[in-house]
Design a protein around this motif. Sequence first.
Motif, mmCIF file in Angstrom:
data_model
loop_
_atom_site.group_PDB
_atom_site.id
_atom_site.type_symbol
_atom_site.label_atom_id
_atom_site.label_comp_id
_atom_site.label_asym_id
_atom_site.label_seq_id
_atom_site.Cartn_x
_atom_site.Cartn_y
_atom_site.Cartn_z
ATOM 1 N N UNK A 1 44.460 48.679 31.475
ATOM 2 C CA UNK A 1 43.081 48.724 31.987
ATOM 3 C C UNK A 1 42.202 47.624 31.388
ATOM 4 N N UNK A 2 42.412 47.321 30.119
ATOM 5 C CA UNK A 2 41.569 46.284 29.492
ATOM 6 C C UNK A 2 41.838 44.929 30.159
ATOM 7 N N UNK A 3 43.150 44.628 30.295
ATOM 8 C CA UNK A 3 43.511 43.346 30.923
ATOM 9 C C UNK A 3 43.017 43.281 32.365
ATOM 10 N N UNK A 4 43.198 44.389 33.065
ATOM 11 C CA UNK A 4 42.803 44.420 34.476
ATOM 12 C C UNK A 4 41.294 44.189 34.621
ATOM 13 N N UNK A 5 40.522 44.822 33.755
ATOM 14 C CA UNK A 5 39.063 44.657 33.806
ATOM 15 C C UNK A 5 38.690 43.203 33.511
ATOM 16 N N UNK A 6 39.321 42.650 32.477
ATOM 17 C CA UNK A 6 39.000 41.247 32.120
ATOM 18 C C UNK A 6 39.373 40.302 33.256
ATOM 19 N N UNK A 7 40.569 40.488 33.809
ATOM 20 C CA UNK A 7 41.023 39.610 34.919
ATOM 21 C C UNK A 7 40.079 39.716 36.107
ATOM 22 N N UNK A 8 39.699 40.945 36.410
ATOM 23 C CA UNK A 8 38.839 41.167 37.578
ATOM 24 C C UNK A 8 37.484 40.496 37.374
ATOM 25 N N UNK A 9 36.908 40.687 36.190
ATOM 26 C CA UNK A 9 35.583 40.091 35.938
ATOM 27 C C UNK A 9 35.660 38.568 35.944
ATOM 28 N N UNK A 10 36.778 38.037 35.462
ATOM 29 C CA UNK A 10 36.915 36.582 35.444
ATOM 30 C C UNK A 10 37.080 36.042 36.874
ATOM 31 N N UNK A 11 37.897 36.711 37.686
ATOM 32 C CA UNK A 11 38.060 36.265 39.086
ATOM 33 C C UNK A 11 36.748 36.399 39.840
ATOM 34 N N UNK A 12 35.995 37.454 39.520
ATOM 35 C CA UNK A 12 34.764 37.748 40.264
ATOM 36 C C UNK A 12 33.593 36.861 39.838
ATOM 37 N N UNK A 13 33.767 36.171 38.743
ATOM 38 C CA UNK A 13 32.624 35.452 38.129
ATOM 39 C C UNK A 13 31.810 34.602 39.125
ATOM 40 N N UNK A 14 32.459 33.782 39.988
ATOM 41 C CA UNK A 14 31.635 32.967 40.903
ATOM 42 C C UNK A 14 30.894 33.792 41.953
ATOM 43 N N UNK A 15 31.274 35.056 42.118
ATOM 44 C CA UNK A 15 30.687 35.860 43.200
ATOM 45 C C UNK A 15 29.633 36.852 42.723
#
Length: 421
Positions: free
Chosen positions: A178-192
């Motif tokens: 869950x920690x990795x998934x949250x970090x990955x998601x927030x990083x991918x979402x950053x431009x949006x």
Amino acid sequence: MATAVLGLQWGDEGKGKITHLLAREAEMVVRFNGGPNAGHTVIDHGVKFGTHLVPAGVFYPDTVNVLAGGMVLDLEILRGEVDAIAAHTGRTPELVIAETAHLILPYHRLLEELEGSGARFGTTRRGIAPTYRDKAAKVGIRAGDLHRPDELARRLTWRLGALKRQWPDSEEVGGLNAVELTEDLLSTAEPFIDSVGDATAAIAAALAERRNVLFEGAQGTLLDIDHGTYPYVTSSSTTYAGLANSIGVPEPAVSHRLGVVKAYQTRVGEGPFPTELDDEIGAALQRRGGEFGVTTGRPRRCGWLDLVALRYAIALNGTTDLALTKIDVLTDCDEIKVCRAYEIEGVEIDRFPASGEVLAQCTPVYDVLSGWTEPLDGIASFRDLPEAAAAYVERVEQAAGVPVEMLSVGAEPEATIYRGL
Ligand code: IMP
């Protein structure tokens, strides 16, 4: 004036080209259903794109592009598309992402494989059904959650815990963190992140100001979760009624509801298809029409135009006009058939059955029309169509009860014939 472009078959009607043309004049373009299962082919300044998530307005400057609440979004795919479009146009497109749109996460694709539903229904394997199911089960993650990272992490921890209990023997599920998934998601979402907001208010304001708003449908009416050939359907509402719910505007007053219908029928994936041609003609339509999926590359099943299904789709959408696409593919057919009714247990019916199982038992009753040999490319006016092609268009109009406003005779924007010219 607002326009909705809606597919009247099983998707792949050529909506991509039509919306690309209409988006030129639009101030706002709104995608309102589905996700990256869609594959819209667009040729912009000679460059071919297969878009999956971005609305067609991204190709034009000053157009606002809305991803509405009824959609499911894979942010990695969205990022790839936005980068490709920006490289092509030299501009980063303006996006509004509904805070209520659900996110497709890596475990949704995994679930589709683990459950075998991808193979059973011939889905696009983009995690569409598991994401809409999580939405209905109230365990989904929405775009608006990106604004609240702590809450997002809590919800993902809870969701992954439940999945691990459900799939104790799956190494892939066991490996989710869950920690990795949250970090990955927030990083991918950053431009949006700054684009995520109140899409309903933005759409309602544009409609109230009578701006030129274009609603871009994905998939087609016969794949609608409620009204399509269930269970061989997608998981979203693909019709006009679904549009209103997705955007959250009760009466969007879209006076121009352009139904897109291909001059023959295709279907990709499993499910009943009464007019399917398992012969040389079907193979020729597939070859000439380039009938291979934009999203999956799968060959599309091909057959004659089904007027029973077309009438059903028109009624469901309140279609006001038609765009008839790929009629050039029918050139050189000795004769052309259209299905005017079905026969089931010796009885002729002209109603589209609600059940996919009943539809599978229907055999088509055909009218036979003359073919033509003249190529249609280069024709600029309805008046210049070969007689048999004009008769075909009239037969479609007669069955549909609404006019054909435009004809598409090739993939390029120029290969379009407008009524009245
Ligand atoms: P899903 O939408 O990936 O769950 O797939 C369900 C069914 O809808 C499958 O038969 C897919 O091939 C079909 N489908 C989904 N999206 C499209 C599309 O954009 N064009 C054509 N068929 C589609």
